[in-house]
Design a protein around this motif. Structure first.
Motif, short mmCIF file in Angstrom:
data_model
loop_
_atom_site.label_atom_id
_atom_site.label_comp_id
_atom_site.label_asym_id
_atom_site.label_seq_id
_atom_site.Cartn_x
_atom_site.Cartn_y
_atom_site.Cartn_z
N ARG A 42 0.83 -1.21 0.00
CA ARG A 42 0.00 0.00 0.00
C ARG A 42 0.86 1.26 0.00
O ARG A 42 0.59 2.22 -0.73
CB ARG A 42 -0.93 0.00 1.21
CG ARG A 42 -1.87 1.19 1.31
CD ARG A 42 -2.84 1.24 0.15
NE ARG A 42 -2.42 2.23 -0.86
CZ ARG A 42 -2.94 2.33 -2.05
NH1 ARG A 42 -3.86 1.48 -2.45
NH2 ARG A 42 -2.53 3.24 -2.90
N TYR A 43 1.93 1.28 0.81
CA TYR A 43 2.82 2.44 0.85
C TYR A 43 3.58 2.59 -0.46
O TYR A 43 3.81 3.70 -0.93
CB TYR A 43 3.81 2.31 2.02
CG TYR A 43 3.36 2.98 3.30
CD1 TYR A 43 2.07 2.79 3.79
CD2 TYR A 43 4.23 3.77 4.04
CE1 TYR A 43 1.66 3.37 4.97
CE2 TYR A 43 3.83 4.37 5.23
CZ TYR A 43 2.55 4.17 5.69
OH TYR A 43 2.15 4.76 6.86
N ILE A 78 2.64 1.62 -3.51
CA ILE A 78 1.71 2.12 -4.52
C ILE A 78 1.43 3.60 -4.28
O ILE A 78 1.46 4.42 -5.20
CB ILE A 78 0.40 1.32 -4.50
CG1 ILE A 78 0.64 -0.11 -5.00
CG2 ILE A 78 -0.68 2.01 -5.34
CD1 ILE A 78 -0.56 -1.02 -4.86
N ASP A 79 1.18 3.96 -3.03
CA ASP A 79 0.87 5.35 -2.69
C ASP A 79 2.03 6.27 -3.06
O ASP A 79 1.81 7.39 -3.55
CB ASP A 79 0.57 5.44 -1.19
CG ASP A 79 0.10 6.83 -0.77
OD1 ASP A 79 -0.98 7.23 -1.26
OD2 ASP A 79 0.80 7.49 0.01
N GLU A 114 1.96 6.77 -6.84
CA GLU A 114 0.78 7.57 -7.21
C GLU A 114 1.01 9.05 -6.91
O GLU A 114 0.69 9.92 -7.73
CB GLU A 114 -0.45 7.06 -6.47
CG GLU A 114 -0.99 5.74 -6.99
CD GLU A 114 -2.25 5.30 -6.29
OE1 GLU A 114 -3.08 4.61 -6.92
OE2 GLU A 114 -2.43 5.65 -5.09
N LYS A 115 1.56 9.34 -5.74
CA LYS A 115 1.79 10.73 -5.35
C LYS A 115 2.91 11.36 -6.17
O LYS A 115 2.85 12.53 -6.55
CB LYS A 115 2.12 10.82 -3.87
CG LYS A 115 0.91 10.58 -2.96
CD LYS A 115 1.28 10.68 -1.50
CE LYS A 115 0.04 10.50 -0.61
NZ LYS A 115 0.39 10.50 0.84
N ASP A 169 -3.35 7.29 -10.81
CA ASP A 169 -4.00 6.19 -10.11
C ASP A 169 -3.45 4.88 -10.65
O ASP A 169 -3.36 4.69 -11.86
CB ASP A 169 -5.52 6.23 -10.32
CG ASP A 169 -6.16 7.42 -9.64
OD1 ASP A 169 -5.75 7.75 -8.51
OD2 ASP A 169 -7.06 8.04 -10.24
#
Length: 328
Positions: free
Chosen positions: A47-48, A50-51, A54-55, A60
């Motif tokens: 999750r981190y 991917i985040d 994305e940022k 997305d």
């Protein structure tokens, strides 16, 4: 920590694939502090990671795949390995990792899973010589390897190995893709018109005594345009950044139009106004069909993920596209 991070973008309209390497030393913020992007997974898992991507790129991400080096070796073996001409003398030993890399410049080597890992990871020799650009140079080696893998997968020689590949993937790859999606996109990638492999552009900088790779958005404009599909090829001849768009909320749910506007911005649309309209049962696109070709309308439907298209009314003609957000 992630040893290698790659973003894959599939443009299903133009049938093109972009493979983008993200240097593992790329500067990001984690919990408000400077960090290298390869630390994101160590701190917060997939999750981190991917985040962080994305940022960094303001996108997305739909799917992810994660594999360790055991899985990497098994997958390479499942396709039968690849042949590569060695571009550098490689002479490196790390007994702690049981990693021993020994290749001679100019020789052509068949890389099975074990040798492929060695080739993929090398960046310096025991005597300190090696790639002048460190990890960025290593990425270039990885691109050579990936090009050979793609070449192998697009060859008829891969057909007898397909059962072995599909038996190996579930054992060693963690992903949120279903089996059907893996087959669908795998097939699409192999039939792609163009597969472009490149590295995120930027520069290195020391901050607090630590060397970081600094991503430069301006230097990556062409790359970002492809990801966002901002400017399409001549068959479509649309510049998404110049379209005048209105998003109208026909559901009564507060904030829906504003959220959709942010979604459109990430896809490269720029001129977007929002508002409310009477209740609408269905989400639909209003468009002046006389101003767009059938191919362009097809692209817009695909890009916005909206099937219903109607001709725009005269009193709304100051907009190129109006999107009515409905209950379905």
């Amino acid at each position: 920590r992630t040893d290698t991070i790659m973003l894959i973008h599939y443009d299903k309209i133009n049938k093109d694939v972009s493979v983008i390497s993200i240097p593992r030393d790329t500067l990001i913020k984690i919990n408000g502090k400077n960090a290298k992007i390869n630390a994101a997974h160590a701190i917060g898992g997939v999750r981190y990671a991917i985040d962080a991507v994305e940022k960094l790129l303001d996108i997305d991400i739909n799917y992810y795949g994660k594999v360790d080096y055991e899985g990497f070796r098994e997958i390479v073996d499942s396709i039968g390995g690849v042949d590569i001409e060695i571009q550098n003398n490689m002479d490196y030993d790390d007994p702690a990792q049981d990693l021993h890399i020994h290749f001679k410049k100019g020789e052509t080597v068949h890389l099975d899973g074990k040798k492929a890992e060695e080739f993929f990871r090398w960046r310096k020799n025991n005597n300190g010589t090696g790639l002048a650009e460190g990890d960025l140079g290593r990425i270039e080696n990885q691109h050579i390897f990936i090009s050979k893998v793609i070449e192998k997968l697009k060859s008829p020689r891969i057909i007898p190995r397909i059962p072995s590949i599909f038996m190996t993937l579930p054992k060693y790859v963690e992903t949120n893709m279903s089996g059907d999606e893996i087959i669908k996109y795998g097939y699409a990638f192999m039939r792609a018109n163009d597969i472009k492999i490149e590295t995120l552009k930027g520069h290195t900088k020391y901050i607090g005594g630590i060397s970081y790779f600094i991503y430069d958005e301006n230097s990556n404009k062409d790359l970002l345009d492809r990801i966002y599909n901002t400017t399409l090829n001549n068959d479509f001849n649309i510049d998404k950044s110049k379209l005048n768009i209105q998003v109208l909320n026909g559901t009564g749910k507060t904030g829906l139009a504003a959220n959709y506007r942010e979604y459109l911005k990430k896809k490269g649309y720029k001129n977007i106004s929002i508002g409310n309209t009477k209740d609408s049962e269905y989400t639909k696109i209003l468009i002046n069909k006389g101003n767009f070709s059938n191919k362009q309308i097809k692209y817009i439907k695909e890009d916005l993920k909206i099937d219903k298209v109607e001709n725009i009314e005269k009193n709304y003609e100051k907009f190129d596209i109006i999107i009515i957000l409905g209950k379905k």
